[in-house]
Design a protein around this motif. Structure first.
Motif, PDB file in Angstrom:
ATOM      1  N   MET A   1       3.893  -8.767 -29.764  1.00  0.00           N
ATOM      2  CA  MET A   1       2.731  -8.320 -29.006  1.00  0.00           C
ATOM      3  C   MET A   1       2.796  -8.839 -27.575  1.00  0.00           C
ATOM      4  N   GLY A   2       2.493  -7.953 -26.628  1.00  0.00           N
ATOM      5  CA  GLY A   2       2.482  -8.354 -25.236  1.00  0.00           C
ATOM      6  C   GLY A   2       1.137  -8.933 -24.831  1.00  0.00           C
ATOM      7  N   TYR A   3       1.041  -9.299 -23.564  1.00  0.00           N
ATOM      8  CA  TYR A   3      -0.181  -9.898 -23.050  1.00  0.00           C
ATOM      9  C   TYR A   3      -1.248  -8.838 -22.762  1.00  0.00           C
ATOM     10  N   THR A   4      -2.483  -9.316 -22.734  1.00  0.00           N
ATOM     11  CA  THR A   4      -3.595  -8.518 -22.234  1.00  0.00           C
ATOM     12  C   THR A   4      -4.064  -9.149 -20.932  1.00  0.00           C
ATOM     13  N   GLY A   5      -4.028  -8.371 -19.864  1.00  0.00           N
ATOM     14  CA  GLY A   5      -4.479  -8.850 -18.569  1.00  0.00           C
ATOM     15  C   GLY A   5      -5.820  -8.249 -18.211  1.00  0.00           C
ATOM     16  N   ILE A   6      -6.692  -9.050 -17.616  1.00  0.00           N
ATOM     17  CA  ILE A   6      -8.015  -8.597 -17.197  1.00  0.00           C
ATOM     18  C   ILE A   6      -8.112  -8.774 -15.689  1.00  0.00           C
ATOM     19  N   ILE A   7      -8.581  -7.742 -14.994  1.00  0.00           N
ATOM     20  CA  ILE A   7      -8.663  -7.805 -13.544  1.00  0.00           C
ATOM     21  C   ILE A   7     -10.077  -7.517 -13.077  1.00  0.00           C
ATOM     22  N   ILE A   8     -10.598  -8.379 -12.213  1.00  0.00           N
ATOM     23  CA  ILE A   8     -11.814  -8.058 -11.473  1.00  0.00           C
ATOM     24  C   ILE A   8     -11.419  -7.960 -10.005  1.00  0.00           C
ATOM     25  N   GLY A   9     -12.037  -7.013  -9.302  1.00  0.00           N
ATOM     26  CA  GLY A   9     -11.612  -6.732  -7.936  1.00  0.00           C
ATOM     27  C   GLY A   9     -10.439  -5.782  -7.913  1.00  0.00           C
ATOM     28  N   ALA A  10     -10.370  -4.917  -8.931  1.00  0.00           N
ATOM     29  CA  ALA A  10      -9.213  -4.032  -9.098  1.00  0.00           C
ATOM     30  C   ALA A  10      -9.176  -2.885  -8.105  1.00  0.00           C
ATOM     31  N   THR A  11     -10.271  -2.656  -7.366  1.00  0.00           N
ATOM     32  CA  THR A  11     -10.297  -1.543  -6.419  1.00  0.00           C
ATOM     33  C   THR A  11      -9.960  -1.969  -5.001  1.00  0.00           C
ATOM     34  N   GLY A  12      -9.779  -3.250  -4.780  1.00  0.00           N
ATOM     35  CA  GLY A  12      -9.416  -3.746  -3.455  1.00  0.00           C
ATOM     36  C   GLY A  12      -7.940  -3.536  -3.173  1.00  0.00           C
ATOM     37  N   LEU A  13      -7.516  -3.946  -1.993  1.00  0.00           N
ATOM     38  CA  LEU A  13      -6.142  -3.733  -1.550  1.00  0.00           C
ATOM     39  C   LEU A  13      -5.127  -4.397  -2.482  1.00  0.00           C
ATOM     40  N   THR A  14      -5.300  -5.687  -2.723  1.00  0.00           N
ATOM     41  CA  THR A  14      -4.374  -6.405  -3.603  1.00  0.00           C
ATOM     42  C   THR A  14      -4.635  -6.076  -5.068  1.00  0.00           C
ATOM     43  N   GLY A  15      -5.893  -5.905  -5.430  1.00  0.00           N
ATOM     44  CA  GLY A  15      -6.221  -5.557  -6.809  1.00  0.00           C
ATOM     45  C   GLY A  15      -5.586  -4.253  -7.240  1.00  0.00           C
ATOM     46  N   THR A  16      -5.584  -3.268  -6.360  1.00  0.00           N
ATOM     47  CA  THR A  16      -4.960  -1.975  -6.661  1.00  0.00           C
ATOM     48  C   THR A  16      -3.470  -2.135  -6.896  1.00  0.00           C
ATOM     49  N   ALA A  17      -2.829  -2.934  -6.048  1.00  0.00           N
ATOM     50  CA  ALA A  17      -1.394  -3.184  -6.211  1.00  0.00           C
ATOM     51  C   ALA A  17      -1.117  -3.917  -7.523  1.00  0.00           C
ATOM     52  N   LEU A  18      -1.989  -4.856  -7.852  1.00  0.00           N
ATOM     53  CA  LEU A  18      -1.820  -5.629  -9.081  1.00  0.00           C
ATOM     54  C   LEU A  18      -1.927  -4.744 -10.317  1.00  0.00           C
ATOM     55  N   VAL A  19      -2.909  -3.846 -10.335  1.00  0.00           N
ATOM     56  CA  VAL A  19      -3.065  -2.936 -11.467  1.00  0.00           C
ATOM     57  C   VAL A  19      -1.791  -2.116 -11.670  1.00  0.00           C
ATOM     58  N   SER A  20      -1.264  -1.564 -10.598  1.00  0.00           N
ATOM     59  CA  SER A  20      -0.061  -0.731 -10.687  1.00  0.00           C
ATOM     60  C   SER A  20       1.129  -1.509 -11.237  1.00  0.00           C
TER      61      SER A  20
END
Length: 221
Positions: A1-20
């Motif tokens: 099983m892989g990890y589950t990542g949770i992101i807050i601030g996912a619509t910002g500049l760095t958050g968007t890059a992180l989601v991708s």
């Protein structure tokens, strides 16, 4: 099983890059984003939940996973009220981190700022410094704070002062050597990549300054 990542601030500049980048990373099976507005992304690994991050009741059941990534933040021009500014920079990420820890999340990686310190005379750096101090004190298995300098890239929203600074910084960057290298512009993809690296591999420092983030990213290749 892989990890589950949770992101807050996912619509910002760095958050968007992180989601991708997280969606492309085979080590992660699920990516959960918590946001005020719907995030349109139909990737099979992605789960988006509408939440008021100031109200834990709207997200406490969804905030469950392995790694919490905090990419929230604002600017003084966008949020001129000092109390509201501090709520966004300090209170909001701290509250989310408290819920995450209670739900069994083991690691937190948060975007801070170069020069962050509770003793800073500047409200932005002081808010980030308080955030670092108080999240670290919660007692996660691992806590990391990435401290970028001026972030490059183009934002959807207009930030006139920041745009002007980026133009000036572009001219100055080549002149910054030695201990001044940490003040060079850093790209959001570099910050996001470094956050993923330390979440998976750990790091020997809790606080990682801007120039070192670039070194961290080179380890993943």
């Amino acid at each position: 099983m892989g990890y589950t990542g949770i992101i807050i601030g996912a619509t910002g500049l760095t958050g968007t890059a992180l989601v991708s980048l997280l969606l492309e990373d085979e080590k992660y099976d699920r990516i959960i984003t918590l946001s005020r507005k719907q995030i349109t992304n139909n990737h099979p690994k992605h789960e988006n939940h509408i939440a008021d991050l100031f109200d834990p009741q709207t997200y406490q059941e969804q905030l469950k996973g392995d790694h919490l990534f905090i990419c929230t933040g604002t600017t003084q021009s966008k949020t001129p009220d000092k109390e509201e500014y501090y709520r966004i920079e300090h209170d909001l990420p701290l509250q989310v981190a408290q819920v995450a820890l209670k739900n069994g999340v083991s690691k937190v990686v948060a975007i801070s700022a170069l020069g962050a310190s509770p003793d800073s005379k500047f409200i932005y750096n002081r808010g980030k410094g308080d955030m670092e101090r108080d999240i670290e004190a919660l007692g996660f298995q691992e806590s990391y704070f990435v401290q970028p300098a001026l972030i490059g890239g183009k934002r959807d929203e207009k930030r006139l002062f920041e745009s002007a600074m980026k133009k000036i910084q572009k001219l100055i960057d080549p002149l910054l050597f030695g201990f001044l290298k940490k003040y060079r512009t850093i790209e959001p993809e570099t910050i996001a990549s470094s956050m993923i690296y330390v979440s998976i591999n750990g790091y020997d420092k809790v606080r990682i300054e801007s120039d070192e983030l670039k070194t961290v990213v080179s380890r993943s290749f």
